[in-house]
Design a protein around this motif. Structure first.
Motif, PDB file in Angstrom:
ATOM      1  N   GLN A   1       0.691  -1.407   0.094  1.00  0.00           N
ATOM      2  CA  GLN A   1       0.252  -0.079   0.074  1.00  0.00           C
ATOM      3  C   GLN A   1       0.960   1.293   0.012  1.00  0.00           C
ATOM      4  O   GLN A   1       0.501   2.248  -0.490  1.00  0.00           O
ATOM      5  N   VAL A   2       2.073   1.352   0.643  1.00  0.00           N
ATOM      6  CA  VAL A   2       2.972   2.257   0.557  1.00  0.00           C
ATOM      7  C   VAL A   2       3.418   2.498  -0.671  1.00  0.00           C
ATOM      8  O   VAL A   2       3.598   3.753  -1.299  1.00  0.00           O
ATOM      9  N   TRP A   3       4.117   1.544  -1.338  1.00  0.00           N
ATOM     10  CA  TRP A   3       4.703   1.523  -2.725  1.00  0.00           C
ATOM     11  C   TRP A   3       3.639   2.027  -3.714  1.00  0.00           C
ATOM     12  O   TRP A   3       3.637   2.901  -4.491  1.00  0.00           O
ATOM     13  N   ASP A   4       2.236   1.677  -3.768  1.00  0.00           N
ATOM     14  CA  ASP A   4       1.296   2.000  -4.678  1.00  0.00           C
ATOM     15  C   ASP A   4       1.118   3.312  -4.216  1.00  0.00           C
ATOM     16  O   ASP A   4       0.746   4.103  -5.441  1.00  0.00           O
ATOM     17  N   THR A   5       1.115   4.103  -3.259  1.00  0.00           N
ATOM     18  CA  THR A   5       0.838   5.223  -2.947  1.00  0.00           C
ATOM     19  C   THR A   5       2.030   6.157  -3.548  1.00  0.00           C
ATOM     20  O   THR A   5       1.830   7.328  -4.182  1.00  0.00           O
ATOM     21  N   LEU A   6       3.330   5.817  -3.361  1.00  0.00           N
ATOM     22  CA  LEU A   6       4.481   6.469  -3.851  1.00  0.00           C
ATOM     23  C   LEU A   6       4.353   6.331  -5.372  1.00  0.00           C
ATOM     24  O   LEU A   6       4.522   7.519  -6.023  1.00  0.00           O
ATOM     25  N   LYS A   7       3.736   5.297  -6.007  1.00  0.00           N
ATOM     26  CA  LYS A   7       3.703   5.437  -7.607  1.00  0.00           C
ATOM     27  C   LYS A   7       2.424   6.197  -8.071  1.00  0.00           C
ATOM     28  O   LYS A   7       2.787   6.923  -9.332  1.00  0.00           O
ATOM     29  N   ARG A   8       1.449   6.158  -7.410  1.00  0.00           N
ATOM     30  CA  ARG A   8       0.434   6.989  -7.970  1.00  0.00           C
ATOM     31  C   ARG A   8       0.908   8.585  -7.686  1.00  0.00           C
ATOM     32  O   ARG A   8       0.586   9.344  -8.748  1.00  0.00           O
ATOM     33  N   GLU A   9       1.464   8.835  -6.689  1.00  0.00           N
ATOM     34  CA  GLU A   9       2.071  10.253  -6.567  1.00  0.00           C
ATOM     35  C   GLU A   9       3.164  10.594  -7.854  1.00  0.00           C
ATOM     36  O   GLU A   9       3.150  11.807  -8.270  1.00  0.00           O
TER      37      GLU A   9
END
Length: 222
Positions: free
Chosen positions: A33-41
């Motif tokens: 979930q943290v990695w997906d947030t970084l990728k979306r940003e």
């Protein structure tokens, strides 16, 4: 197409590696979930170009097969619309755009060397590429190839001399950067470099030469 593709990704503010998967995603501590947030940003920060915008980066190779490979790589990297690839001889390649109103253009050339154009010396010791880690490790008695003082073959020297004449005739207003292990390259090209940056390409010691082109001659040092 590595150089032009990475330049296009930088121009579009595309985060390095954002189109690929990494081995650490399989590790137990990995937090998806943290990695997906970084990728979306990262995706939200990308520069979106309109379909009618023209390419801003241009690449060419004498081997049309390599051009095909580069085009596929650019598509996978998400920058196919930013780059225009062409095949052809560097001695006949004319400027892809008029830079007289834009303040100049930049060329980057990474000519063949190493196994194809022999480097001039081997230095023992010193740091060595540390495989997939991307760093360096100190190991004694590991050969590294030094920047060469000796001239290359006559054929290669003649090519670079012709290339310099072609640039001076057709590329006024451009800045050319050439990555090479040959310390004598500016003399072969009969050009005076305005910058000389020492760097390593893997185990090969190189110089990144900058040449500022004006019509028929070289610009003075900055």
């Amino acid at each position: 197409g590595t150089i032009v593709i990475e330049a296009a990704q930088m121009a579009c503010n595309i985060a390095a590696g954002s189109r690929r998967r990494f081995a650490f995603e399989k590790y137990v501590p990995f937090q998806k979930q943290v990695w997906d947030t970084l990728k979306r940003e990262a995706v939200a920060a990308e520069v979106v170009r309109s379909p009618d915008q023209k390419p801003i980066i241009f690449g060419s190779d004498v081997a049309h097969r390599m051009v095909d490979f580069a085009q596929r790589n650019a598509a996978r990297a998400g920058v196919a619309d930013v780059i225009e690839f062409r095949g052809g001889d560097a001695l006949q390649r004319l400027p892809p755009i008029d830079v007289s109103t834009t303040g100049g253009g930049v060329m980057v050339l990474n000519p063949p060397y190493g196994e194809r154009i022999d480097v001039g010396g081997v230095a023992k010791g010193g740091p060595r590429p540390a495989g997939d880690s991307g760093g360096f490790e100190d190991e004694p008695n590991v050969p590294r190839f030094g920047a060469r003082e000796l001239p290359q073959t006559e054929g290669a020297g003649e090519f670079f001399n012709q290339l310099a004449s072609h640039w001076k005739k057709n590329y006024a207003g451009w800045t050319a950067w050439v990555l090479t292990p040959d310390l004598k390259l500016p003399g072969k090209m009969r050009l005076k470099e305005t910058r000389r940056v020492p760097m390593w390409n893997g185990p090969i010691e190189c110089r990144l030469f900058r040449f500022d082109m004006v019509a028929g001659k070289m610009a003075g040092k900055a």
